[in-house]
Design a protein around this motif. Structure first.
Motif, PDB file in Angstrom:
ATOM      1  N   GLY A 242       0.836  -1.194   0.000  1.00 32.39           N
ATOM      2  CA  GLY A 242       0.000   0.000   0.000  1.00 32.39           C
ATOM      3  C   GLY A 242       0.872   1.245   0.000  1.00 32.39           C
ATOM      4  N   LEU A 243       0.270   2.359  -0.332  1.00 33.64           N
ATOM      5  CA  LEU A 243       0.984   3.637  -0.319  1.00 33.64           C
ATOM      6  C   LEU A 243       0.914   4.181   1.105  1.00 33.64           C
ATOM      7  N   ALA A 244       1.977   3.954   1.865  1.00 35.31           N
ATOM      8  CA  ALA A 244       1.985   4.313   3.284  1.00 35.31           C
ATOM      9  C   ALA A 244       2.942   5.466   3.553  1.00 35.31           C
ATOM     10  N   ASP A 245       2.643   6.231   4.563  1.00 38.71           N
ATOM     11  CA  ASP A 245       3.456   7.390   4.950  1.00 38.71           C
ATOM     12  C   ASP A 245       4.657   6.907   5.759  1.00 38.71           C
ATOM     13  N   THR A 246       5.762   6.638   5.063  1.00 40.70           N
ATOM     14  CA  THR A 246       6.953   6.079   5.712  1.00 40.70           C
ATOM     15  C   THR A 246       8.193   6.857   5.306  1.00 40.70           C
ATOM     16  N   ASN A 247       9.295   6.464   5.913  1.00 38.01           N
ATOM     17  CA  ASN A 247      10.582   7.108   5.644  1.00 38.01           C
ATOM     18  C   ASN A 247      11.116   6.787   4.255  1.00 38.01           C
ATOM     19  N   LEU A 248      10.491   5.863   3.541  1.00 33.85           N
ATOM     20  CA  LEU A 248      10.916   5.558   2.172  1.00 33.85           C
ATOM     21  C   LEU A 248      10.845   6.796   1.281  1.00 33.85           C
ATOM     22  N   PHE A 249       9.997   7.756   1.644  1.00 30.04           N
ATOM     23  CA  PHE A 249       9.808   8.951   0.830  1.00 30.04           C
ATOM     24  C   PHE A 249      10.848  10.042   1.115  1.00 30.04           C
ATOM     25  N   ARG A 250      11.899   9.680   1.832  1.00 23.54           N
ATOM     26  CA  ARG A 250      12.892  10.709   2.190  1.00 23.54           C
ATOM     27  C   ARG A 250      13.621  11.275   0.972  1.00 23.54           C
ATOM     28  N   HIS A 251      13.638  10.537  -0.138  1.00 20.38           N
ATOM     29  CA  HIS A 251      14.302  11.038  -1.349  1.00 20.38           C
ATOM     30  C   HIS A 251      13.324  11.718  -2.309  1.00 20.38           C
ATOM     31  N   PRO A 254      11.752  17.863  -2.872  1.00 15.67           N
ATOM     32  CA  PRO A 254      11.240  18.843  -1.896  1.00 15.67           C
ATOM     33  C   PRO A 254       9.970  19.545  -2.368  1.00 15.67           C
ATOM     34  N   VAL A 255       9.804  19.656  -3.691  1.00 16.13           N
ATOM     35  CA  VAL A 255       8.607  20.290  -4.238  1.00 16.13           C
ATOM     36  C   VAL A 255       7.371  19.451  -3.947  1.00 16.13           C
ATOM     37  N   LEU A 256       7.553  18.123  -3.930  1.00 12.38           N
ATOM     38  CA  LEU A 256       6.422  17.217  -3.759  1.00 12.38           C
ATOM     39  C   LEU A 256       6.199  16.791  -2.314  1.00 12.38           C
ATOM     40  N   GLN A 257       7.153  17.075  -1.436  1.00 11.07           N
ATOM     41  CA  GLN A 257       6.988  16.684  -0.031  1.00 11.07           C
ATOM     42  C   GLN A 257       5.719  17.263   0.597  1.00 11.07           C
ATOM     43  N   PRO A 258       5.396  18.555   0.372  1.00 12.43           N
ATOM     44  CA  PRO A 258       4.148  19.086   0.944  1.00 12.43           C
ATOM     45  C   PRO A 258       2.902  18.362   0.442  1.00 12.43           C
ATOM     46  N   VAL A 259       2.919  17.933  -0.826  1.00  9.88           N
ATOM     47  CA  VAL A 259       1.786  17.188  -1.375  1.00  9.88           C
ATOM     48  C   VAL A 259       1.650  15.846  -0.661  1.00  9.88           C
ATOM     49  N   LYS A 260       2.778  15.168  -0.486  1.00  8.16           N
ATOM     50  CA  LYS A 260       2.773  13.888   0.224  1.00  8.16           C
ATOM     51  C   LYS A 260       2.282  14.069   1.648  1.00  8.16           C
ATOM     52  N   ASN A 261       2.761  15.105   2.324  1.00  9.25           N
ATOM     53  CA  ASN A 261       2.343  15.357   3.709  1.00  9.25           C
ATOM     54  C   ASN A 261       0.844  15.668   3.803  1.00  9.25           C
ATOM     55  N   LEU A 262       0.326  16.394   2.825  1.00  9.05           N
ATOM     56  CA  LEU A 262      -1.109  16.708   2.809  1.00  9.05           C
ATOM     57  C   LEU A 262      -1.932  15.430   2.610  1.00  9.05           C
ATOM     58  N   CYS A 263      -1.490  14.579   1.692  1.00 13.02           N
ATOM     59  CA  CYS A 263      -2.199  13.313   1.448  1.00 13.02           C
ATOM     60  C   CYS A 263      -2.209  12.441   2.706  1.00 13.02           C
ATOM     61  N   TRP A 265      -1.951  13.589   5.825  1.00 17.47           N
ATOM     62  CA  TRP A 265      -2.781  14.266   6.819  1.00 17.47           C
ATOM     63  C   TRP A 265      -4.274  14.042   6.545  1.00 17.47           C
ATOM     64  N   LEU A 266      -4.639  14.005   5.262  1.00 13.42           N
ATOM     65  CA  LEU A 266      -6.040  13.783   4.886  1.00 13.42           C
ATOM     66  C   LEU A 266      -6.457  12.322   5.032  1.00 13.42           C
ATOM     67  N   GLY A 267      -5.476  11.447   5.292  1.00 16.87           N
ATOM     68  CA  GLY A 267      -5.787  10.033   5.468  1.00 16.87           C
ATOM     69  C   GLY A 267      -5.811   9.237   4.180  1.00 16.87           C
ATOM     70  N   PHE A 268      -5.362   9.861   3.065  1.00 20.41           N
ATOM     71  CA  PHE A 268      -5.326   9.129   1.798  1.00 20.41           C
ATOM     72  C   PHE A 268      -4.224   8.071   1.812  1.00 20.41           C
ATOM     73  N   MET A 269      -3.125   8.385   2.490  1.00 18.41           N
ATOM     74  CA  MET A 269      -2.036   7.417   2.613  1.00 18.41           C
ATOM     75  C   MET A 269      -2.251   6.581   3.869  1.00 18.41           C
ATOM     76  N   TRP A 270      -1.837   5.336   3.824  1.00 17.69           N
ATOM     77  CA  TRP A 270      -1.986   4.469   4.980  1.00 17.69           C
ATOM     78  C   TRP A 270      -0.889   4.743   6.007  1.00 17.69           C
ATOM     79  N   THR A 271      -1.157   4.384   7.229  1.00 16.92           N
ATOM     80  CA  THR A 271      -0.144   4.479   8.281  1.00 16.92           C
ATOM     81  C   THR A 271       0.801   3.285   8.141  1.00 16.92           C
TER      82      THR A 271
END
Length: 340
Positions: A242-251, A254-263, A265-271
């Motif tokens: 699944g698309l989960a909010d993990t440290n894999l996204f560290r790379h 920077p332009v897309l990090q806020p989008v990932k964080n918003l997704c 926060w909205l619960g679209f990404m799994w824990t």
């Protein structure tokens, strides 16, 4: 041509990510119910100090398993052990150093595990990197790109070196299990020949990640065929966590990090805990007791990409992997090798 392939890989990756987000909004992660206790059973989890890896370890411990965590940094292992025992005081777990970029480190890990005199019922090949800058793996004298070396080939070596223990621990009634973490992004890759498996001219981290996960999926299917032919009491499956909010996204850019964080926060990404459900399901559930050679998403067997079912490519990848790692192609042959 290489530049166009780079652009195609990026666009295809984000399209798959978008589709995964829509799926996760419409269908929530499956709840794990009626999982039996596995007291006395032993599991190895690579990358147990990562987000999904740690949640996988936590769940296995809660169900009575003794878990060995393979970690690159020993201090990370100690902090994971403390965090898990804080919520699961009776957890049985040990940490051993493991660098999947080094064949010598992998062999040392196996030797240290075998010295414990434990059986091995479940192997979860979870560790990995994603969209990292180009770096050759130490195990190959600079000849292997790191995504392929860590995500696929390191786990290939680990699995082969532990296969004898899995065989001895499994039975016809209760098979030992190998769980390989792949990704939906494997679908961006197509390989006509193993000669294409390394990016020789124009490195693309998106393509490299997708290619390594396609190799994981191809390798899962080929290993399943060989286990069946040898009649080993072992199953092997792969999965998209699944698309989960993990440290894999560290790379991630920077332009897309806020989008990932918003997704997230909205619960679209799994824990991370939700992302661990499919690895845990494949490790523990009686529903998949004799299921092998399948690709899972959200605890259900689903089709993988058309390229992953290419039997010729599966065999070609296996033979290439054995050549690179100096391991015998026949899984029943004795392994006599010392990596340095």
């Amino acid at each position: 041509m290489d530049f166009l392939r780079h652009v195609k890989n990026i666009l295809h990756t984000y399209w798959i990510g978008f589709v995964c987000l829509i799926y996760q909004v419409l269908w929530r992660p499956k709840e794990l119910k009626d999982l039996q206790q596995h007291n006395g059973c032993v599991a190895i989890v690579t990358g147990g100090d990562g987000d999904i890896g740690m949640e996988t370890v936590r769940a296995l411990c809660r169900h009575g398993m003794h878990v060995i965590i393979g970690v690159k940094e020993e201090t990370n292992g100690q902090s994971v052990e403390a965090a898990i025992k804080a919520t699961c005081p009776f957890a049985k777990l040990d940490c051993l150093p493991l660098d999947l970029a080094s064949f010598a480190s992998i062999q040392k890990f196996v030797q240290q595990f075998k010295a414990k005199g434990l059986p091995l019922h479940v192997l979860v090949n979870n560790a990995g990197i994603m969209h990292a800058p180009f770096a050759p793996t130490a195990s190959s004298s600079g000849s292997l790109e790191s995504h392929l070396g860590i995500n696929y080939l390191g786990h290939f070596v680990l699995t082969r070196l532990l296969l004898d223990m899995l065989k001895r621990s499994g039975t016809k009634e209760r098979c030992a299990r190998i769980v390989n973490v792949s990704s939906a992004v494997h679908a961006i890759s197509t390989i006509d020949s193993i000669k294409e498996i390394q990016f020789s001219k124009f490195y693309c981290p998106y393509g490299a990640y997708g290619q390594s996960k396609l190799a994981v999926t191809l390798g899962t299917y080929e290993l399943d065929r060989r286990l069946r032919d040898a009649e080993f009491p072992i199953t092997v499956n792969c999965l998209h966590p699944g698309l989960a909010d993990t440290n894999l996204f560290r790379h991630l850019s920077p332009v897309l990090q806020p989008v990932k964080n918003l997704c997230a926060w909205l619960g679209f990404m799994w824990t991370p805990s939700q992302g661990a459900r499919t690895p845990v399901f494949l490790s523990l559930s009686e529903e998949v007791e004799h299921t092998s050679g399948k690709y899972f998403d959200n605890c259900q067997a689903v089709p993988s990409s058309p390229s992953s079912y290419d039997v010729r490519l599966q065999k070609e990848l296996w033979n290439w992997s054995c050549e690179i790692t100096q391991l015998p192609c026949d899984i029943q042959d004795e392994i006599n090798i010392h990596y340095t």
